[in-house]
Design an enzyme around this catalytic site. Structure first.
Site, PDB file in Angstrom:
ATOM      1  N   GLU A 127       2.709 -11.030   3.370  1.00  0.00           N
ATOM      2  CA  GLU A 127       1.913 -12.258   3.831  1.00  0.00           C
ATOM      3  C   GLU A 127       1.654 -13.068   2.672  1.00  0.00           C
ATOM      4  OE1 GLU A 127      -1.553 -10.849   5.686  1.00  0.00           O
ATOM      5  OE2 GLU A 127      -0.497  -9.464   7.098  1.00  0.00           O
ATOM      6  N   SER A 132       3.520  -7.253  -3.248  1.00  0.00           N
ATOM      7  CA  SER A 132       3.172  -6.052  -3.755  1.00  0.00           C
ATOM      8  C   SER A 132       2.304  -5.147  -3.095  1.00  0.00           C
ATOM      9  CB  SER A 132       3.479  -5.962  -5.263  1.00  0.00           C
ATOM     10  OG  SER A 132       4.802  -6.615  -5.872  1.00  0.00           O
ATOM     11  N   GLY A 341      31.721 -22.610 -19.906  1.00  0.00           N
ATOM     12  CA  GLY A 341      31.530 -23.600 -18.754  1.00  0.00           C
ATOM     13  C   GLY A 341      31.897 -23.429 -17.482  1.00  0.00           C
ATOM     14  N   GLU A 364      12.279  -5.974  -1.481  1.00  0.00           N
ATOM     15  CA  GLU A 364      11.912  -4.620  -1.034  1.00  0.00           C
ATOM     16  C   GLU A 364      11.465  -3.709  -2.188  1.00  0.00           C
ATOM     17  OE1 GLU A 364      14.721  -2.772   1.373  1.00  0.00           O
ATOM     18  OE2 GLU A 364      15.308  -4.315   2.255  1.00  0.00           O
TER      19      GLU A 364
END
Ligand code: CAA
Length: 382
Positions: A127, A132, A341, A364
Protein backbone atom coordinates in the site's frame (compact mmCIF):
# COMPACT_ATOMS: atom_id res chain seq x y z
CA UNK A 1 24.58 -35.14 -4.20
CA UNK A 2 23.47 -35.03 -7.84
CA UNK A 3 24.04 -31.83 -9.83
CA UNK A 4 22.41 -33.09 -13.05
CA UNK A 5 19.01 -32.06 -14.34
CA UNK A 6 16.28 -34.46 -15.47
CA UNK A 7 15.28 -34.79 -19.14
CA UNK A 8 11.98 -33.09 -18.33
CA UNK A 9 13.69 -30.11 -16.71
CA UNK A 10 16.07 -29.77 -19.66
CA UNK A 11 13.17 -30.03 -22.10
CA UNK A 12 11.34 -27.12 -20.45
CA UNK A 13 14.56 -25.11 -20.38
CA UNK A 14 14.89 -25.72 -24.14
CA UNK A 15 11.32 -24.59 -24.81
CA UNK A 16 11.90 -21.43 -22.75
CA UNK A 17 15.23 -20.74 -24.48
CA UNK A 18 13.72 -21.13 -27.96
CA UNK A 19 10.84 -18.71 -27.24
CA UNK A 20 13.23 -16.34 -25.48
CA UNK A 21 15.63 -16.19 -28.41
CA UNK A 22 13.15 -16.31 -31.28
CA UNK A 23 10.32 -14.11 -29.97
CA UNK A 24 11.28 -12.20 -26.84
CA UNK A 25 14.88 -11.03 -27.41
CA UNK A 26 14.10 -9.46 -30.83
CA UNK A 27 11.18 -7.46 -29.37
CA UNK A 28 12.71 -6.55 -26.00
CA UNK A 29 14.02 -3.15 -27.08
CA UNK A 30 10.62 -2.21 -28.55
CA UNK A 31 8.69 -3.13 -25.39
CA UNK A 32 11.26 -1.39 -23.18
CA UNK A 33 11.06 1.81 -25.24
CA UNK A 34 7.27 1.92 -25.60
CA UNK A 35 6.29 0.38 -22.25
CA UNK A 36 3.59 -1.60 -24.14
CA UNK A 37 2.37 -4.77 -22.44
CA UNK A 38 3.70 -7.78 -24.46
CA UNK A 39 0.37 -9.62 -24.58
CA UNK A 40 1.09 -11.86 -27.61
CA UNK A 41 4.37 -13.07 -26.13
CA UNK A 42 2.69 -13.75 -22.78
CA UNK A 43 -0.01 -15.80 -24.52
CA UNK A 44 2.73 -17.77 -26.28
CA UNK A 45 4.47 -18.45 -22.96
CA UNK A 46 1.12 -19.63 -21.59
CA UNK A 47 0.50 -21.96 -24.57
CA UNK A 48 3.87 -23.57 -23.85
CA UNK A 49 3.21 -24.22 -20.16
CA UNK A 50 5.43 -21.40 -18.90
CA UNK A 51 2.75 -19.47 -17.00
CA UNK A 52 1.94 -22.35 -14.65
CA UNK A 53 5.09 -24.45 -14.55
CA UNK A 54 4.42 -25.98 -11.13
CA UNK A 55 0.65 -26.13 -11.64
CA UNK A 56 -0.65 -29.70 -12.03
CA UNK A 57 -1.99 -30.54 -15.51
CA UNK A 58 -5.53 -30.93 -14.11
CA UNK A 59 -5.54 -27.15 -13.43
CA UNK A 60 -4.02 -26.20 -16.78
CA UNK A 61 -0.32 -26.15 -15.88
CA UNK A 62 2.85 -27.97 -16.95
CA UNK A 63 2.95 -30.12 -13.79
CA UNK A 64 6.69 -29.66 -13.31
CA UNK A 65 8.89 -28.82 -10.33
CA UNK A 66 10.61 -25.77 -8.85
CA UNK A 67 13.95 -26.61 -10.49
CA UNK A 68 12.27 -26.51 -13.92
CA UNK A 69 10.75 -23.15 -12.92
CA UNK A 70 14.20 -21.75 -12.06
CA UNK A 71 15.70 -22.93 -15.37
CA UNK A 72 12.84 -21.52 -17.45
CA UNK A 73 12.78 -18.17 -15.61
CA UNK A 74 16.50 -17.69 -16.22
CA UNK A 75 16.06 -18.19 -19.98
CA UNK A 76 13.17 -15.71 -20.24
CA UNK A 77 14.85 -13.12 -18.00
CA UNK A 78 18.08 -13.33 -20.02
CA UNK A 79 16.06 -12.24 -23.08
CA UNK A 80 13.93 -9.65 -21.29
CA UNK A 81 13.41 -9.08 -17.57
CA UNK A 82 9.97 -7.50 -17.99
CA UNK A 83 8.55 -10.66 -19.57
CA UNK A 84 9.97 -12.70 -16.69
CA UNK A 85 8.33 -10.37 -14.16
CA UNK A 86 4.90 -11.05 -15.64
CA UNK A 87 5.75 -14.75 -15.76
CA UNK A 88 6.89 -14.82 -12.12
CA UNK A 89 3.70 -13.17 -10.84
CA UNK A 90 1.43 -15.62 -12.69
CA UNK A 91 3.51 -18.61 -11.60
CA UNK A 92 4.66 -17.84 -8.07
CA UNK A 93 2.57 -15.13 -6.53
CA UNK A 94 -0.78 -16.05 -8.04
CA UNK A 95 -0.99 -19.79 -8.81
CA UNK A 96 1.25 -20.98 -6.01
CA UNK A 97 -0.79 -19.37 -3.22
CA UNK A 98 -4.10 -20.74 -4.52
CA UNK A 99 -2.70 -24.23 -5.04
CA UNK A 100 -1.38 -24.28 -1.49
CA UNK A 101 -4.23 -22.57 0.33
CA UNK A 102 -7.25 -22.55 -1.99
CA UNK A 103 -10.37 -24.69 -2.03
CA UNK A 104 -10.97 -27.10 -4.91
CA UNK A 105 -13.49 -24.63 -6.33
CA UNK A 106 -10.98 -21.74 -6.17
CA UNK A 107 -8.33 -23.88 -7.89
CA UNK A 108 -10.74 -24.79 -10.68
CA UNK A 109 -12.07 -21.27 -11.06
CA UNK A 110 -8.89 -19.13 -10.87
CA UNK A 111 -5.80 -21.17 -11.64
CA UNK A 112 -6.48 -22.57 -15.14
CA UNK A 113 -6.80 -19.28 -17.07
CA UNK A 114 -3.73 -17.81 -15.39
CA UNK A 115 -1.64 -20.98 -15.84
CA UNK A 116 -2.63 -21.11 -19.52
CA UNK A 117 -1.81 -17.40 -19.94
CA UNK A 118 -5.26 -16.48 -21.27
CA UNK A 119 -5.69 -14.16 -18.28
CA UNK A 120 -3.17 -12.34 -16.09
CA UNK A 121 -2.97 -12.59 -12.29
CA UNK A 122 -1.69 -10.17 -9.65
CA UNK A 123 -0.79 -10.07 -5.95
CA UNK A 124 -2.02 -7.07 -3.97
CA UNK A 125 -0.14 -6.65 -0.68
CA UNK A 126 1.71 -3.32 -0.82
CA UNK A 127 0.00 0.00 0.00
CA UNK A 128 1.17 3.60 -0.34
CA UNK A 129 2.23 3.70 3.34
CA UNK A 130 3.04 0.00 3.77
CA UNK A 131 5.84 -1.72 1.85
CA UNK A 132 8.46 -3.57 3.89
CA UNK A 133 6.24 -3.20 6.95
CA UNK A 134 3.47 -5.27 5.40
CA UNK A 135 1.34 -5.54 8.55
CA UNK A 136 0.84 -1.74 8.53
CA UNK A 137 -1.79 -2.13 5.79
CA UNK A 138 -4.96 -0.01 5.99
CA UNK A 139 -7.12 -1.74 3.37
CA UNK A 140 -10.18 -2.97 5.34
CA UNK A 141 -12.51 -5.90 4.72
CA UNK A 142 -15.54 -5.67 6.99
CA UNK A 143 -17.61 -8.80 7.55
CA UNK A 144 -21.35 -8.48 6.87
CA UNK A 145 -24.21 -10.41 8.50
CA UNK A 146 -24.49 -12.72 5.46
CA UNK A 147 -20.79 -13.76 5.69
CA UNK A 148 -19.61 -11.54 2.83
CA UNK A 149 -16.98 -8.76 3.26
CA UNK A 150 -17.06 -5.16 2.07
CA UNK A 151 -13.59 -4.02 1.01
CA UNK A 152 -12.31 -0.43 0.96
CA UNK A 153 -8.74 0.78 0.52
CA UNK A 154 -5.84 1.37 -1.78
CA UNK A 155 -3.07 -0.95 -2.99
CA UNK A 156 0.02 0.32 -4.80
CA UNK A 157 2.86 -0.96 -6.97
CA UNK A 158 0.71 -3.84 -8.20
CA UNK A 159 2.67 -5.70 -10.86
CA UNK A 160 0.38 -6.58 -13.80
CA UNK A 161 -2.35 -4.48 -12.07
CA UNK A 162 -3.35 -2.63 -15.28
CA UNK A 163 -4.13 -5.89 -17.09
CA UNK A 164 -4.92 -8.42 -14.36
CA UNK A 165 -8.29 -10.19 -14.40
CA UNK A 166 -7.85 -11.90 -11.01
CA UNK A 167 -5.89 -10.84 -7.93
CA UNK A 168 -4.97 -12.27 -4.56
CA UNK A 169 -5.69 -9.42 -2.14
CA UNK A 170 -4.60 -9.01 1.48
CA UNK A 171 -6.82 -6.86 3.70
CA UNK A 172 -7.31 -6.22 7.42
CA UNK A 173 -10.34 -7.99 8.81
CA UNK A 174 -9.43 -7.44 12.49
CA UNK A 175 -6.97 -4.53 12.73
CA UNK A 176 -6.52 -4.88 16.50
CA UNK A 177 -4.89 -8.29 15.92
CA UNK A 178 -2.07 -6.96 13.69
CA UNK A 179 -0.49 -9.70 11.54
CA UNK A 180 -3.14 -12.16 12.78
CA UNK A 181 -5.95 -9.85 11.64
CA UNK A 182 -5.10 -10.03 7.93
CA UNK A 183 -7.16 -12.15 5.51
CA UNK A 184 -6.48 -13.11 1.89
CA UNK A 185 -9.24 -12.79 -0.75
CA UNK A 186 -9.70 -13.82 -4.38
CA UNK A 187 -10.68 -10.75 -6.41
CA UNK A 188 -12.27 -10.52 -9.85
CA UNK A 189 -11.37 -7.21 -11.52
CA UNK A 190 -14.65 -7.25 -13.47
CA UNK A 191 -16.77 -6.87 -10.34
CA UNK A 192 -18.07 -3.56 -9.01
CA UNK A 193 -15.93 -1.54 -6.61
CA UNK A 194 -12.62 -2.40 -8.33
CA UNK A 195 -10.74 0.55 -9.85
CA UNK A 196 -7.34 0.72 -11.51
CA UNK A 197 -5.25 3.85 -10.90
CA UNK A 198 -2.47 5.46 -12.89
CA UNK A 199 0.19 3.26 -14.45
CA UNK A 200 3.61 3.88 -12.86
CA UNK A 201 6.38 5.21 -15.13
CA UNK A 202 9.34 3.03 -14.15
CA UNK A 203 13.14 2.99 -14.50
CA UNK A 204 13.24 -0.61 -15.72
CA UNK A 205 11.08 -3.69 -16.48
CA UNK A 206 9.08 -1.10 -18.41
CA UNK A 207 6.91 -3.59 -20.33
CA UNK A 208 5.57 -5.07 -17.09
CA UNK A 209 2.64 -2.85 -16.22
CA UNK A 210 2.33 -1.56 -12.64
CA UNK A 211 -0.44 0.52 -11.07
CA UNK A 212 -2.45 1.45 -8.00
CA UNK A 213 -5.69 -0.40 -7.32
CA UNK A 214 -8.54 1.12 -5.34
CA UNK A 215 -11.37 -0.82 -3.71
CA UNK A 216 -14.54 1.10 -2.92
CA UNK A 217 -17.37 -0.99 -1.57
CA UNK A 218 -16.12 -4.14 -3.36
CA UNK A 219 -18.11 -7.13 -2.07
CA UNK A 220 -16.14 -10.35 -1.57
CA UNK A 221 -18.34 -13.38 -0.93
CA UNK A 222 -17.56 -15.80 1.91
CA UNK A 223 -16.25 -18.29 -0.69
CA UNK A 224 -13.74 -15.67 -1.93
CA UNK A 225 -11.70 -15.94 1.28
CA UNK A 226 -8.39 -17.69 0.49
CA UNK A 227 -7.29 -19.97 3.32
CA UNK A 228 -8.57 -19.20 6.78
CA UNK A 229 -9.72 -15.82 8.00
CA UNK A 230 -6.85 -14.15 9.91
CA UNK A 231 -4.20 -16.30 8.18
CA UNK A 232 -3.56 -13.84 5.35
CA UNK A 233 -0.17 -12.61 6.57
CA UNK A 234 1.28 -16.11 6.81
CA UNK A 235 -0.10 -16.89 3.36
CA UNK A 236 1.53 -13.72 1.98
CA UNK A 237 4.86 -14.57 3.61
CA UNK A 238 4.92 -18.19 2.45
CA UNK A 239 3.90 -17.16 -1.09
CA UNK A 240 6.71 -14.59 -1.06
CA UNK A 241 9.19 -17.29 0.02
CA UNK A 242 8.44 -19.07 -3.26
CA UNK A 243 8.28 -15.78 -5.16
CA UNK A 244 11.82 -14.96 -4.01
CA UNK A 245 13.10 -18.09 -5.80
CA UNK A 246 11.55 -16.64 -8.97
CA UNK A 247 13.16 -13.22 -8.48
CA UNK A 248 16.54 -14.83 -7.75
CA UNK A 249 16.17 -16.70 -11.07
CA UNK A 250 15.23 -13.49 -12.84
CA UNK A 251 18.34 -11.80 -11.43
CA UNK A 252 20.51 -14.69 -12.65
CA UNK A 253 19.01 -14.31 -16.14
CA UNK A 254 19.74 -10.57 -16.24
CA UNK A 255 23.25 -11.10 -14.85
CA UNK A 256 23.96 -13.88 -17.33
CA UNK A 257 22.88 -11.72 -20.28
CA UNK A 258 25.17 -8.90 -19.14
CA UNK A 259 28.01 -11.35 -18.55
CA UNK A 260 27.71 -13.05 -21.95
CA UNK A 261 27.60 -9.71 -23.77
CA UNK A 262 30.72 -8.68 -21.84
CA UNK A 263 32.63 -11.88 -22.64
CA UNK A 264 32.03 -11.31 -26.35
CA UNK A 265 33.02 -7.65 -26.12
CA UNK A 266 36.29 -8.16 -24.21
CA UNK A 267 37.47 -10.69 -26.80
CA UNK A 268 36.87 -8.29 -29.70
CA UNK A 269 37.42 -4.77 -28.41
CA UNK A 270 41.06 -3.72 -28.65
CA UNK A 271 42.94 -1.04 -26.71
CA UNK A 272 46.68 -0.41 -26.58
CA UNK A 273 47.09 -3.09 -29.26
CA UNK A 274 45.38 -5.95 -27.39
CA UNK A 275 41.87 -7.30 -26.70
CA UNK A 276 40.75 -5.60 -23.49
CA UNK A 277 40.03 -9.07 -22.05
CA UNK A 278 43.78 -9.65 -21.78
CA UNK A 279 44.18 -6.82 -19.24
CA UNK A 280 44.24 -8.00 -15.65
CA UNK A 281 41.75 -5.38 -14.47
CA UNK A 282 39.21 -6.75 -16.98
CA UNK A 283 40.07 -10.36 -16.14
CA UNK A 284 39.44 -9.76 -12.44
CA UNK A 285 35.97 -8.42 -13.29
CA UNK A 286 35.23 -11.40 -15.55
CA UNK A 287 36.30 -13.87 -12.85
CA UNK A 288 34.21 -12.11 -10.19
CA UNK A 289 31.18 -12.04 -12.51
CA UNK A 290 31.52 -15.79 -13.12
CA UNK A 291 31.84 -16.58 -9.38
CA UNK A 292 28.82 -14.45 -8.48
CA UNK A 293 26.70 -16.06 -11.19
CA UNK A 294 27.65 -19.61 -10.21
CA UNK A 295 27.07 -18.93 -6.51
CA UNK A 296 23.67 -17.35 -7.25
CA UNK A 297 22.60 -20.31 -9.37
CA UNK A 298 23.62 -22.93 -6.81
CA UNK A 299 21.93 -21.07 -3.95
CA UNK A 300 18.75 -20.65 -5.99
CA UNK A 301 18.69 -24.33 -6.95
CA UNK A 302 19.18 -25.23 -3.27
CA UNK A 303 16.12 -23.18 -2.28
CA UNK A 304 14.09 -24.70 -5.15
CA UNK A 305 15.19 -28.21 -4.18
CA UNK A 306 14.12 -27.67 -0.56
CA UNK A 307 10.76 -26.39 -1.76
CA UNK A 308 10.36 -29.54 -3.87
CA UNK A 309 11.11 -31.66 -0.77
CA UNK A 310 8.25 -29.95 1.05
CA UNK A 311 10.67 -28.48 3.61
CA UNK A 312 10.77 -24.93 4.97
CA UNK A 313 12.94 -22.76 2.72
CA UNK A 314 12.33 -19.21 4.01
CA UNK A 315 15.98 -18.52 4.87
CA UNK A 316 17.39 -20.27 1.79
CA UNK A 317 15.05 -18.29 -0.50
CA UNK A 318 16.16 -15.05 1.18
CA UNK A 319 19.84 -16.02 0.83
CA UNK A 320 19.30 -16.85 -2.87
CA UNK A 321 17.35 -13.67 -3.65
CA UNK A 322 19.78 -11.42 -1.78
CA UNK A 323 22.85 -12.98 -3.39
CA UNK A 324 21.45 -13.16 -6.91
CA UNK A 325 19.94 -9.67 -6.98
CA UNK A 326 23.10 -7.99 -5.66
CA UNK A 327 25.15 -10.09 -8.10
CA UNK A 328 22.94 -9.00 -11.04
CA UNK A 329 23.26 -5.33 -10.08
CA UNK A 330 27.03 -5.60 -9.68
CA UNK A 331 27.49 -7.55 -12.92
CA UNK A 332 25.30 -5.13 -14.92
CA UNK A 333 27.25 -2.19 -13.42
CA UNK A 334 30.62 -3.72 -14.37
CA UNK A 335 29.30 -4.71 -17.81
CA UNK A 336 28.35 -1.09 -18.54
CA UNK A 337 31.76 0.05 -17.28
CA UNK A 338 33.67 -2.42 -19.46
CA UNK A 339 31.61 -1.43 -22.52
CA UNK A 340 32.42 2.26 -21.84
CA UNK A 341 30.43 4.63 -24.06
CA UNK A 342 28.71 1.69 -25.78
CA UNK A 343 27.51 0.46 -22.39
CA UNK A 344 25.88 3.83 -21.81
CA UNK A 345 24.25 3.88 -25.25
CA UNK A 346 20.73 2.73 -26.06
CA UNK A 347 22.17 1.04 -29.14
CA UNK A 348 23.17 -1.89 -26.93
CA UNK A 349 21.08 -3.70 -24.28
CA UNK A 350 23.64 -3.15 -21.47
CA UNK A 351 21.95 -0.04 -20.11
CA UNK A 352 18.62 -1.95 -20.09
CA UNK A 353 20.16 -4.79 -18.06
CA UNK A 354 21.51 -2.14 -15.65
CA UNK A 355 18.06 -0.52 -15.24
CA UNK A 356 16.26 -3.88 -15.02
CA UNK A 357 18.65 -5.40 -12.48
CA UNK A 358 17.82 -2.70 -9.90
CA UNK A 359 14.26 -3.88 -9.32
CA UNK A 360 15.44 -7.31 -8.14
CA UNK A 361 16.96 -5.59 -5.08
CA UNK A 362 13.64 -3.92 -4.33
CA UNK A 363 10.54 -6.01 -5.01
CA UNK A 364 9.36 -9.16 -3.22
CA UNK A 365 11.32 -7.92 -0.21
CA UNK A 366 14.18 -5.42 -0.41
CA UNK A 367 17.78 -6.52 0.21
CA UNK A 368 17.41 -5.02 3.69
CA UNK A 369 14.38 -7.25 4.39
CA UNK A 370 16.24 -10.34 3.10
CA UNK A 371 19.10 -9.52 5.50
CA UNK A 372 16.58 -9.11 8.33
CA UNK A 373 14.95 -12.49 7.54
CA UNK A 374 18.35 -14.24 7.41
CA UNK A 375 19.78 -12.57 10.53
CA UNK A 376 16.64 -13.21 12.62
CA UNK A 377 16.86 -16.89 11.73
CA UNK A 378 20.60 -17.11 12.40
CA UNK A 379 20.65 -15.20 15.70
CA UNK A 380 17.25 -16.18 17.02
CA UNK A 381 16.86 -12.47 17.90
CA UNK A 382 14.30 -9.97 16.60
N1 CAA B 1 6.21 -18.23 6.30
C1 CAA B 1 5.18 -18.49 7.14
N2 CAA B 1 4.87 -17.69 8.20
C2 CAA B 1 5.65 -16.61 8.39
C3 CAA B 1 6.73 -16.28 7.55
C4 CAA B 1 7.00 -17.15 6.47
N3 CAA B 1 8.00 -16.90 5.63
N4 CAA B 1 7.32 -15.14 7.99
C5 CAA B 1 6.63 -14.76 9.08
N5 CAA B 1 5.63 -15.64 9.33
C6 CAA B 1 4.67 -15.60 10.43
C7 CAA B 1 5.39 -15.58 11.78
O1 CAA B 1 5.68 -16.89 12.22
C8 CAA B 1 4.39 -14.90 12.67
O2 CAA B 1 3.41 -15.83 13.06
P1 CAA B 1 2.83 -15.87 14.58
O3 CAA B 1 2.01 -14.63 14.71
O4 CAA B 1 2.01 -17.12 14.61
O5 CAA B 1 4.01 -15.89 15.49
C9 CAA B 1 3.71 -13.89 11.74
O6 CAA B 1 3.93 -14.37 10.40
C10 CAA B 1 4.28 -12.49 11.86
O7 CAA B 1 5.68 -12.59 11.59
P2 CAA B 1 6.73 -11.47 12.06
O8 CAA B 1 6.45 -11.12 13.49
O9 CAA B 1 8.08 -11.96 11.69
O10 CAA B 1 6.29 -10.25 11.16
P3 CAA B 1 6.97 -8.81 10.97
O11 CAA B 1 5.90 -7.80 11.04
O12 CAA B 1 8.13 -8.67 11.89
O13 CAA B 1 7.43 -8.83 9.44
C11 CAA B 1 8.87 -9.20 7.59
C12 CAA B 1 8.28 -9.74 8.92
C13 CAA B 1 9.89 -10.26 7.22
C14 CAA B 1 9.55 -7.87 7.73
C15 CAA B 1 7.74 -9.14 6.54
O14 CAA B 1 6.85 -8.09 6.83
C16 CAA B 1 8.26 -8.99 5.13
O15 CAA B 1 8.70 -9.97 4.51
N6 CAA B 1 8.19 -7.75 4.55
C17 CAA B 1 8.49 -7.53 3.15
C18 CAA B 1 7.22 -7.54 2.35
C19 CAA B 1 7.48 -7.84 0.92
O16 CAA B 1 8.27 -8.71 0.56
N7 CAA B 1 6.74 -7.16 0.05
C20 CAA B 1 6.79 -7.45 -1.32
C21 CAA B 1 5.56 -6.93 -1.97
S1 CAA B 1 4.93 -7.97 -3.23
C22 CAA B 1 5.86 -7.65 -4.60
O17 CAA B 1 6.87 -7.03 -4.56
C23 CAA B 1 5.31 -8.29 -5.83
C24 CAA B 1 5.81 -7.70 -7.10
O18 CAA B 1 5.82 -6.52 -7.32
C25 CAA B 1 6.20 -8.61 -8.18
Amino acid sequence: MDFSFTDEQLMLQDVARRIAQEKIAPSAEHFDRTGEFPLDNIRLLGENGLMGIEVPAEYGGAGMDSIAYVLAMIEIAAADAAHSTIMSVNNSLFCNGILTHGTEEQKQRYVREIAEGTEIGAFALTEPQSGSDATAMRCRAVRQADGSFVINGKKSWITSGPVARYLVLFAMTEPEKGARGITAFMIDAQREGFHRGKTEPKLGIRASATCEIEFSGYVARAEDVLGEEGHGFKIAMSVLDAGRIGIASQAIGIGRAAYEATLEYVRERKAFGQPIGSFQMTQAKIADMKCKLDASLLLTLRAAWLKGQGRRFTTEAAVAKLTASEAAMWIAHQAVQIHGGMGYSKEMPLERYFRDAKITEIYEGTSEIQRLVIARQETGLR
